[in-house]
Design an enzyme around this catalytic site. Structure first.
Site, PDB file in Angstrom:
ATOM      1  N   HIS A  56      14.535  -6.107 -25.096  1.00 50.06           N
ATOM      2  CA  HIS A  56      13.337  -6.158 -24.245  1.00 50.06           C
ATOM      3  C   HIS A  56      12.518  -7.405 -24.553  1.00 50.06           C
ATOM      4  O   HIS A  56      12.138  -8.160 -23.654  1.00 50.06           O
ATOM      5  CB  HIS A  56      12.446  -4.931 -24.474  1.00 50.06           C
ATOM      6  N   GLU A  60      12.187   2.891 -21.877  1.00 50.08           N
ATOM      7  CA  GLU A  60      10.938   3.404 -22.461  1.00 50.08           C
ATOM      8  C   GLU A  60      10.727   4.863 -22.098  1.00 50.08           C
ATOM      9  O   GLU A  60      10.149   5.628 -22.873  1.00 50.08           O
ATOM     10  CB  GLU A  60       9.727   2.581 -22.017  1.00 50.08           C
ATOM     11  N   TYR A  72      11.920 -11.200 -21.689  1.00 52.06           N
ATOM     12  CA  TYR A  72      10.793 -11.940 -21.098  1.00 52.06           C
ATOM     13  C   TYR A  72      10.989 -13.440 -21.270  1.00 52.06           C
ATOM     14  O   TYR A  72      10.590 -14.229 -20.414  1.00 52.06           O
ATOM     15  CB  TYR A  72       9.465 -11.504 -21.725  1.00 52.06           C
TER      16      TYR A  72
HETATM   17 MN   MN3 Z   1      10.544  -1.792 -25.332  1.00 49.18          MN
HETATM   18 MN   MN3 Z   2      10.719   1.569 -26.605  1.00 48.41          MN
END
Ligand code: MN3
Ligand code: MN3
Length: 321
Positions: free
Chosen positions: A101, A192, A105
């Site tokens: 994650h 998430e 970005y």
């Molecule tokens: Mn994350």
């Molecule tokens: Mn997480």
């Protein structure tokens, strides 16, 4: 007779079926940022004005910081409190994905931004008062909190505090813009959602073992923390969004997601806001499936590692009743 010095993890004697189910879900939905054709969004990106671009830049800078915190400290602290060896394996998966994650970005930045712009983004994240404060509040609990407090901090971070940032790509997706950037965000949200549900479930197991008095005291602490985080999040939202006029809409979205975080923890909602109050364009972005990119041909017709089914609304609610 040799005394046991080290225990081998036995997946055929699983104490908690939720560990195995979560492992299977998380490994099924494995993904990598490098397989999303981000450069297809450059035409859309050029239609944004400078103010709108700055919002996107800073939003993703802020999200990078939070995913860095999760990958470097959050999961590291949570793994100290595991109840089963399979739970530790699940956290190994989660920790790696937090690094994916945080890195994703940077893939977005390198596609859309110049080197100077990227420097500006990371300088902004280093120095934004409210972003730094939220990282500090959460990390202090990770470093010094009790096991149940750490789980609350993690669920508040992942199911609530990320959403001031997620709002922007979901808004553009709902307007048919930046679809590949949004695809990454939706893959992150899908992860998430599982993390929040799983850690929330582990919280509930521990919370139920407390006496009524202890539960009441814990709830005071938890709701006070949420208020403090929400106060800071309002200031953060104003700093991000006042220039584009989205602040009030984002705050509704924050309250809606704060309630979801409390639900993950088995607690009652705090705010009156429901899905019906959230900007329908953003809810629309949230409810569309992931596009299933074929990472060999980049035709956007199937992310083919494993069988990734199109997302349904209820996929964001797994484990919640
Ligand atoms: Mn994350
Ligand atoms: Mn997480």
């Amino acid at each position: 007779m040799v005394e046991t010095y080290y225990k081998a993890v036995n997946w055929n004697a699983v104490e908690d079926a939720i560990d195995k189910a979560t492992w299977e879900k998380l490994t099924e939905q494995f993904w990598l940022d490098t397989r999303i054709p981000l450069s297809n969004d450059l035409d859309d990106w050029r239609t944004l004005n400078a103010t709108e671009k700055t919002v996107v830049d800073h939003v993703f800078g802020g999200l990078t910081l939070l995913d860095t915190l999760q990958s470097q400290d959050g999961i590291d602290q949570l793994r100290k409190d595991v109840r089963t060896p399979q739970e530790l394996a699940v956290f190994n998966n989660i920790q790696f994905m937090e690094s994916v994650h945080a890195k994703s970005y940077s893939s977005i930045f390198s596609t859309l931004c110049s080197a100077e712009e990227i420097d500006e983004i990371f300088d902004w994240t280093d120095h934004n008062e409210f972003l730094q404060k939220k990282a500090k509040m959460v990390n202090e609990i990770y470093q010094n909190g009790k096991p149940l407090e750490k789980k609350v901090a993690s669920v508040f971070l992942e199911t609530f505090l990320f959403y001031s940032g997620f709002y922007t790509p979901l808004y553009y997706l709902g307007n048919n813009k930046l679809a590949n950037v949004a695809e990454i965000i939706k893959l992150i949200i899908r992860d998430e959602s599982v993390h929040g549900t799983y850690i929330g479930y582990k919280f509930q197991v521990g919370f139920k073992a407390l006496s009524e008095d202890e539960q009441a005291r814990f709830q005071d602490w938890m709701y006070n923390l949420l208020y403090d985080l929400y106060d800071n999040e309002e200031r953060y939202t104003e700093a991000l969004y006042d220039d584009v006029g989205w602040t009030d809409d984002v705050k509704v979205f924050l309250r809606y997601n704060a309630n979801k975080a409390l639900m993950n923890l088995g607690q009652n909602p705090l705010f009156p806001d429901t899905a019906d109050d959230v900007n329908p364009i953003v809810m629309n972005g949230l409810s569309t499936g992931t596009a299933n990119h074929d990472f060999f041909s980049q035709v956007g017709n199937g992310y083919l590692l494993g069988h990734v089914a199109a997302m349904k609304d209820q996929d964001y609610d797994i484990g919640r009743k």
